[in-house]
Design a protein around this motif. Sequence first.
Motif, PDB file in Angstrom:
ATOM      1  N   PHE A   1       7.351  26.714   4.494  1.00 22.04           N
ATOM      2  CA  PHE A   1       7.837  27.822   4.049  1.00 22.04           C
ATOM      3  C   PHE A   1       6.983  28.815   3.544  1.00 22.04           C
ATOM      4  O   PHE A   1       6.673  29.918   4.030  1.00 22.04           O
ATOM      5  CB  PHE A   1       9.097  27.962   3.577  1.00 22.04           C
ATOM      6  CG  PHE A   1      10.304  27.593   4.306  1.00 22.04           C
ATOM      7  CD1 PHE A   1      10.730  28.144   5.393  1.00 22.04           C
ATOM      8  CD2 PHE A   1      10.769  26.059   4.000  1.00 22.04           C
ATOM      9  CE1 PHE A   1      11.659  27.350   6.286  1.00 22.04           C
ATOM     10  CE2 PHE A   1      11.619  25.504   4.619  1.00 22.04           C
ATOM     11  CZ  PHE A   1      12.435  26.454   5.888  1.00 22.04           C
ATOM     12  N   SER A   2       6.340  28.171   2.409  1.00 19.99           N
ATOM     13  CA  SER A   2       5.480  28.934   1.475  1.00 19.99           C
ATOM     14  C   SER A   2       3.999  28.811   1.839  1.00 19.99           C
ATOM     15  O   SER A   2       3.131  29.645   1.319  1.00 19.99           O
ATOM     16  CB  SER A   2       5.811  28.503   0.231  1.00 19.99           C
ATOM     17  OG  SER A   2       5.153  27.111  -0.045  1.00 19.99           O
ATOM     18  N   LYS A   3       3.660  27.956   2.481  1.00 22.01           N
ATOM     19  CA  LYS A   3       2.285  27.511   2.964  1.00 22.01           C
ATOM     20  C   LYS A   3       1.380  26.902   1.780  1.00 22.01           C
ATOM     21  O   LYS A   3       0.313  26.862   1.896  1.00 22.01           O
ATOM     22  CB  LYS A   3       1.567  28.776   3.767  1.00 22.01           C
ATOM     23  CG  LYS A   3       2.342  29.171   4.993  1.00 22.01           C
ATOM     24  CD  LYS A   3       1.899  27.970   6.124  1.00 22.01           C
ATOM     25  CE  LYS A   3       2.790  28.564   7.348  1.00 22.01           C
ATOM     26  NZ  LYS A   3       2.900  27.413   8.249  1.00 22.01           N
TER      27      LYS A   3
ATOM     28  N   TRP B   1       0.940  -1.135   0.159  1.00 18.53           N
ATOM     29  CA  TRP B   1      -0.020  -0.168  -0.037  1.00 18.53           C
ATOM     30  C   TRP B   1       0.944   1.262  -0.066  1.00 18.53           C
ATOM     31  O   TRP B   1       2.138   1.189   0.370  1.00 18.53           O
ATOM     32  CB  TRP B   1      -0.924   0.107   1.099  1.00 18.53           C
ATOM     33  CG  TRP B   1      -0.327   0.274   2.504  1.00 18.53           C
ATOM     34  CD1 TRP B   1       0.167   1.239   3.228  1.00 18.53           C
ATOM     35  CD2 TRP B   1      -0.019  -1.166   3.502  1.00 18.53           C
ATOM     36  NE1 TRP B   1       0.736   0.926   4.406  1.00 18.53           N
ATOM     37  CE2 TRP B   1       0.585  -0.382   4.346  1.00 18.53           C
ATOM     38  CE3 TRP B   1      -0.291  -2.513   3.509  1.00 18.53           C
ATOM     39  CZ2 TRP B   1       1.026  -1.354   5.493  1.00 18.53           C
ATOM     40  CZ3 TRP B   1       0.038  -3.074   4.620  1.00 18.53           C
ATOM     41  CH2 TRP B   1       0.829  -2.448   5.560  1.00 18.53           C
ATOM     42  N   VAL B   2       0.066   2.270  -0.453  1.00 17.79           N
ATOM     43  CA  VAL B   2       0.595   3.635  -0.310  1.00 17.79           C
ATOM     44  C   VAL B   2      -0.396   4.714   0.437  1.00 17.79           C
ATOM     45  O   VAL B   2      -1.317   4.616  -0.033  1.00 17.79           O
ATOM     46  CB  VAL B   2       1.281   4.087  -1.659  1.00 17.79           C
ATOM     47  CG1 VAL B   2       0.243   4.130  -2.687  1.00 17.79           C
ATOM     48  CG2 VAL B   2       2.041   5.298  -1.440  1.00 17.79           C
ATOM     49  N   LEU B   3       0.192   5.426   1.022  1.00 20.07           N
ATOM     50  CA  LEU B   3      -0.705   6.363   1.703  1.00 20.07           C
ATOM     51  C   LEU B   3      -0.305   7.736   1.258  1.00 20.07           C
ATOM     52  O   LEU B   3       0.714   8.326   1.382  1.00 20.07           O
ATOM     53  CB  LEU B   3      -0.504   6.424   3.494  1.00 20.07           C
ATOM     54  CG  LEU B   3      -1.442   7.438   4.151  1.00 20.07           C
ATOM     55  CD1 LEU B   3      -2.714   7.462   4.067  1.00 20.07           C
ATOM     56  CD2 LEU B   3      -0.953   7.512   5.547  1.00 20.07           C
ATOM     57  N   ILE B   4      -1.426   8.563   0.573  1.00 24.79           N
ATOM     58  CA  ILE B   4      -1.157   9.843  -0.133  1.00 24.79           C
ATOM     59  C   ILE B   4      -2.223  10.761   0.388  1.00 24.79           C
ATOM     60  O   ILE B   4      -3.137  10.359   1.101  1.00 24.79           O
ATOM     61  CB  ILE B   4      -1.350   9.591  -1.416  1.00 24.79           C
ATOM     62  CG1 ILE B   4      -2.750   9.076  -2.171  1.00 24.79           C
ATOM     63  CG2 ILE B   4      -0.188   8.665  -2.013  1.00 24.79           C
ATOM     64  CD1 ILE B   4      -2.856   9.073  -3.613  1.00 24.79           C
ATOM     65  N   GLY B   5      -1.958  11.714   0.175  1.00 24.42           N
ATOM     66  CA  GLY B   5      -2.887  12.978   0.409  1.00 24.42           C
ATOM     67  C   GLY B   5      -2.186  14.460   0.362  1.00 24.42           C
ATOM     68  O   GLY B   5      -0.995  14.446   0.169  1.00 24.42           O
ATOM     69  N   PRO B   6      -2.921  15.262   0.946  1.00 23.45           N
ATOM     70  CA  PRO B   6      -2.322  16.916   0.735  1.00 23.45           C
ATOM     71  C   PRO B   6      -1.297  17.029   2.281  1.00 23.45           C
ATOM     72  O   PRO B   6      -1.327  16.328   2.952  1.00 23.45           O
ATOM     73  CB  PRO B   6      -3.473  17.545   1.235  1.00 23.45           C
ATOM     74  CG  PRO B   6      -4.612  16.757   1.684  1.00 23.45           C
ATOM     75  CD  PRO B   6      -3.999  15.524   1.313  1.00 23.45           C
ATOM     76  N   SER B   7      -0.445  17.786   2.008  1.00 24.95           N
ATOM     77  CA  SER B   7       0.414  18.471   2.884  1.00 24.95           C
ATOM     78  C   SER B   7       0.623  19.961   2.474  1.00 24.95           C
ATOM     79  O   SER B   7       0.194  20.592   1.504  1.00 24.95           O
ATOM     80  CB  SER B   7       1.625  17.873   2.721  1.00 24.95           C
ATOM     81  OG  SER B   7       2.704  18.207   3.921  1.00 24.95           O
ATOM     82  N   THR B   8       1.297  20.926   3.613  1.00 27.07           N
ATOM     83  CA  THR B   8       1.644  22.335   3.245  1.00 27.07           C
ATOM     84  C   THR B   8       3.122  22.211   3.784  1.00 27.07           C
ATOM     85  O   THR B   8       3.747  21.915   4.364  1.00 27.07           O
ATOM     86  CB  THR B   8       0.805  22.768   4.419  1.00 27.07           C
ATOM     87  OG1 THR B   8      -0.770  22.458   4.447  1.00 27.07           O
ATOM     88  CG2 THR B   8       0.819  24.603   4.165  1.00 27.07           C
ATOM     89  N   ASP B   9       3.518  23.146   2.635  1.00 30.87           N
ATOM     90  CA  ASP B   9       4.882  23.573   2.608  1.00 30.87           C
ATOM     91  C   ASP B   9       5.343  24.318   3.691  1.00 30.87           C
ATOM     92  O   ASP B   9       4.301  25.536   3.822  1.00 30.87           O
ATOM     93  CB  ASP B   9       5.445  24.278   1.185  1.00 30.87           C
ATOM     94  CG  ASP B   9       6.899  24.607   1.374  1.00 30.87           C
ATOM     95  OD1 ASP B   9       7.266  25.947   1.868  1.00 30.87           O
ATOM     96  OD2 ASP B   9       7.622  23.721   0.860  1.00 30.87           O
TER      97      ASP B   9
END
Length: 148
Positions: free
Chosen positions: A72-74, A62-70
């Motif tokens: 520094f830049s947000k 399996w692989v777990l994926i999704g959003p994240s936030t940088d």
Amino acid sequence: MIAKATEEELQEIRTKSADALFEGTMKQFHPSAERVNELVGSAFEKGCYYLVSRQENKLAGWVLIGPSTDFFSKEEIGFIYELYVVPEYRGQGLAKPLIQKAIDELSIKGYPEIRLSVHAGNFAQHVYRDLGFVDKQISMTLQVVKRP
């Protein structure tokens, strides 16, 4: 075939997640079941989900994926949080298609960049590099010895 995990597959993943995290951290972190539930729950709250590979009608990886936030830049980016291939299916070339499917899904969602973190020495680094991932930053550590 690689597809989004069913509820049954999610339950199976949860039974193996502590081992997956232990291996992924190069045997430096062996989480409790509670900690695994915390980590996965937090990821799901952010909109993450698992993609799974089945072989012979068994969960193979399996692989777990999704959003994240940088930091520094947000800016919102796509993130690959976890990759795991069940031991009996290793060496059969399953990791690359899992990561490629993750890249495809995150790209379709419109993320301008896809990132992941990997522990130094983790064998999966060559898979990531083969698919075009490059070093972006290096995280360093220093173990401090407590003085009496």
